[in-house]
Design an enzyme around this catalytic site. Structure first.
Site, PDB file in Angstrom:
ATOM      1  N   LYS A 129      -3.730 -69.234  29.814  1.00  0.00           N
ATOM      2  CA  LYS A 129      -2.897 -68.679  28.748  1.00  0.00           C
ATOM      3  C   LYS A 129      -3.665 -68.626  27.427  1.00  0.00           C
ATOM      4  O   LYS A 129      -3.648 -67.605  26.734  1.00  0.00           O
ATOM      5  CB  LYS A 129      -1.616 -69.500  28.595  1.00  0.00           C
ATOM      6  CG  LYS A 129      -0.679 -69.005  27.499  1.00  0.00           C
ATOM      7  CD  LYS A 129       0.678 -69.651  27.603  1.00  0.00           C
ATOM      8  CE  LYS A 129       0.639 -71.096  27.179  1.00  0.00           C
ATOM      9  NZ  LYS A 129       0.478 -71.248  25.705  1.00  0.00           N
ATOM     10  N   ASP A 178       3.684 -67.144  28.159  1.00  0.00           N
ATOM     11  CA  ASP A 178       4.247 -68.420  27.707  1.00  0.00           C
ATOM     12  C   ASP A 178       5.712 -68.477  28.131  1.00  0.00           C
ATOM     13  O   ASP A 178       6.181 -67.628  28.899  1.00  0.00           O
ATOM     14  CB  ASP A 178       4.088 -68.570  26.198  1.00  0.00           C
ATOM     15  CG  ASP A 178       4.954 -67.593  25.413  1.00  0.00           C
ATOM     16  OD1 ASP A 178       5.533 -66.662  26.021  1.00  0.00           O
ATOM     17  OD2 ASP A 178       5.074 -67.761  24.186  1.00  0.00           O
TER      18      ASP A 178
END
Length: 218
Positions: A120, A138
């Site tokens: 991420k 997220d």
């Protein structure tokens, strides 16, 4: 959600916010990297409060490394998991200096080899700093993708792969930011603000909170 609906969804998000970007404050790719590491399980607001002084006092890997753990902790101790993040940031600064000349590498493999950097975080840096069409999934993007039916998936990686296939190419670079902001401010976890949602009529979520009547795509 079909192709026409996906096109319409992103056209509306773009119309409302033509040039979206991260809400993290930074002045260099290095500072963006540090801010994103700190943002795990923390709000952008709390990270910005911490980094405002940190980046003023120590804007480079050399300067942060010179602080040491005892010098860095006072800047970060209001952020969740600050002790582990402090160690990771110092190790990342050391690795950047020893292996990359103090520069943030433009490579997923090299980014993910840095302490505290996962997929991420690497996606955020690749997208925001280097302009790549990546999507960092997220909690906000995961929620929006599943609720709307845009890109359902049981894991962040599954949602990321679905989004890369589902998002029309013209919207791909900015999709990451549009979806995060939509999840943060409109499609909120506990009580989505469907009355204020510009894409409510395209959304498959069965528990809309007073959504306006559906309207056909433009």
């Amino acid at each position: 959600m079909d192709r026409i609906q996906r096109q319409e969804l992103f056209a509306r998000l773009r119309a409302a916010n033509p040039e979206p970007t991260t809400e993290l404050a930074y002045a260099s790719t290095f500072q963006l990297l540090i801010a994103v590491i700190l943002s795990a399980q923390a709000t952008d607001k709390s990270v910005n409060l911490a980094t405002r002084q940190l980046f003023a006092d120590a804007p480079t890997p050399q300067a942060i490394l010179a602080l040491g753990e005892s010098g860095l902790i006072p800047y970060l101790n209001r952020i969740g998991l600050y002790q582990g993040k402090t160690r990771n940031i110092l190790a990342t600064c050391r690795q950047l200096l020893e292996q990359h000349g103090g520069e943030v590498p433009h490579s997923r493999t090299a980014l993910e080899a840095l302490p505290g950097v996962g997929r991420k975080t690497a996606n955020v840096v690749l997208n925001t700093a280097f302009g790549e069409a990546t999507i960092a999934v997220d909690t906000h993007i995961f929620r929006v993708a599943n609720r709307t039916g845009l890109a359902p998936g049981k894991t962040p990686l599954a949602v990321e792969r679905e989004l890369l296939q589902a998002v029309p190419e013209e919207f791909l670079h900015a999709a990451h930011h549009w979806l995060i902001l939509h999840g943060r401010y409109v499609c909120k976890a506990r009580k989505p603000d469907c009355r204020r949602c510009s894409i409510a009529d395209l959304c498959a979520y069965p528990e809309k909170t007073g959504a306006p009547p559906a309207s056909p795509p433009r």
